[in-house]
Design a protein around this motif. Structure first.
Motif, short mmCIF file in Angstrom:
data_model
loop_
_atom_site.label_atom_id
_atom_site.label_comp_id
_atom_site.label_asym_id
_atom_site.label_seq_id
_atom_site.Cartn_x
_atom_site.Cartn_y
_atom_site.Cartn_z
N TYR A 220 0.82 -1.20 0.00
CA TYR A 220 0.00 0.00 0.00
C TYR A 220 0.86 1.26 0.00
N GLN A 221 0.50 2.20 -0.85
CA GLN A 221 1.13 3.52 -0.87
C GLN A 221 0.11 4.51 -0.34
N VAL A 222 0.53 5.29 0.65
CA VAL A 222 -0.40 6.10 1.43
C VAL A 222 -0.01 7.58 1.36
N ILE A 223 -0.98 8.43 1.17
CA ILE A 223 -0.80 9.87 1.26
C ILE A 223 -1.80 10.37 2.29
N ASP A 224 -1.32 11.13 3.29
CA ASP A 224 -2.27 11.71 4.22
C ASP A 224 -1.95 13.17 4.50
N GLY B 202 1.90 13.97 4.24
CA GLY B 202 2.80 12.88 4.58
C GLY B 202 2.58 11.76 3.59
N PHE B 203 3.64 11.00 3.28
CA PHE B 203 3.43 9.84 2.42
C PHE B 203 4.30 8.70 2.88
N GLY B 204 3.86 7.49 2.58
CA GLY B 204 4.62 6.33 3.01
C GLY B 204 4.15 5.06 2.32
N ILE B 205 4.85 3.98 2.63
CA ILE B 205 4.55 2.67 2.05
C ILE B 205 4.46 1.63 3.16
N ALA B 206 3.42 0.83 3.10
CA ALA B 206 3.22 -0.26 4.06
C ALA B 206 3.01 -1.56 3.31
N THR B 207 3.39 -2.66 3.93
CA THR B 207 3.06 -3.98 3.39
C THR B 207 2.43 -4.80 4.50
N GLU B 208 1.67 -5.80 4.11
CA GLU B 208 1.03 -6.65 5.12
C GLU B 208 2.08 -7.33 6.00
N GLU B 209 3.23 -7.66 5.42
CA GLU B 209 4.29 -8.30 6.21
C GLU B 209 4.77 -7.37 7.32
N TRP B 210 4.98 -6.12 6.98
CA TRP B 210 5.43 -5.16 7.98
C TRP B 210 4.36 -4.89 9.03
N ILE B 211 3.11 -4.75 8.56
CA ILE B 211 2.02 -4.51 9.50
C ILE B 211 1.90 -5.67 10.48
N ASP B 212 2.01 -6.89 9.97
CA ASP B 212 1.86 -8.08 10.80
C ASP B 212 3.02 -8.24 11.77
#
Length: 204
Positions: free
Chosen positions: A42-46, A63-73
């Motif tokens: 996921y690429q996120v802009i807030d 702000g912007f960033g990148i998340a993956t399910e692996e990192w979230i988990d």
């Protein structure tokens, strides 16, 4: 606290940007835009509104960033949020040294006027944020950029080896990923956060 005027400004800003970001694959999710470029990436802009006290009062920033399910988990110690924000991202603009200081959007005074602030934010997203995101649409692209730029690419300060070890282990090369993670054990043996993440990953 934030004022209702500033909250309404952010609401109007997001409404203005929504049709312009839709062609790039971004979906509006609450006060954020999210683009899923491959399954679970996921690429996120807030948009953050400054508190009503201090130097950021009546200001807004992207702000912007990148998340993956692996990192979230593996790395987030709270329940997975329904709507992702920058707080859930392992790669964040604040740590990215590949974007020059001149290009980075800091706090913009809302008092400059809606049209001016909206135009600056739109320009920043289209000419800085999205081009950066476009280089990191897959996990392999993230891994390859990390091989060249390490933490300069925007990984959270102090734990880029942990996050990339997890990503590599779970997606590309278990031998290399495990080597990175086990290499952290002697240094981080007294750090419960690191040890929990390492043991959880290698044990999968």
């Amino acid at each position: 606290m934030t004022t209702s005027t500033n909250i309404n400004f952010r609401k109007d800003l997001i409404a203005e940007l929504t049709p312009k970001l839709l062609p790039f694959g971004f979906q509006k999710k609450g006060n954020t835009f999210v683009r899923e470029t491959e399954s679970g990436l996921y690429q996120v802009i807030d948009f953050e509104i400054g508190r009503s006290w201090g130097s950021t009062a009546n200001h807004i920033r992207i702000g912007f960033g990148i998340a993956t399910e692996e990192w979230i988990d593996s790395l987030n110690n709270w329940k997975r949020p329904k709507i992702l924000s920058i707080a859930d991202c392992e790669i964040r603009d604040a740590y990215c040294k590949l974007i020059s200081v001149e290009d980075k959007t800091t706090w913009l005074p809302i008092s400059n006027g809606a049209d001016i602030v909206t135009a600056k934010i739109q320009n920043y997203i289209l000419h800085t944020v999205i081009p950066y995101f476009d280089k990191l649409k897959t996990r392999i692209e993230i891994i390859n950029m990390w091989r060249h730029f390490k933490s300069d690419m925007g990984l959270l300060s102090g734990r880029h080896l942990l996050s990339m070890g997890i990503l590599i282990y779970l997606n590309q090369d278990k031998v290399e990923g495990e080597k990175i993670l086990t290499g952290l054990i002697s240094e981080k043996k007294d750090n419960d956060f690191f040890m929990t993440a390492i043991n959880k990953t290698i044990g999968k």
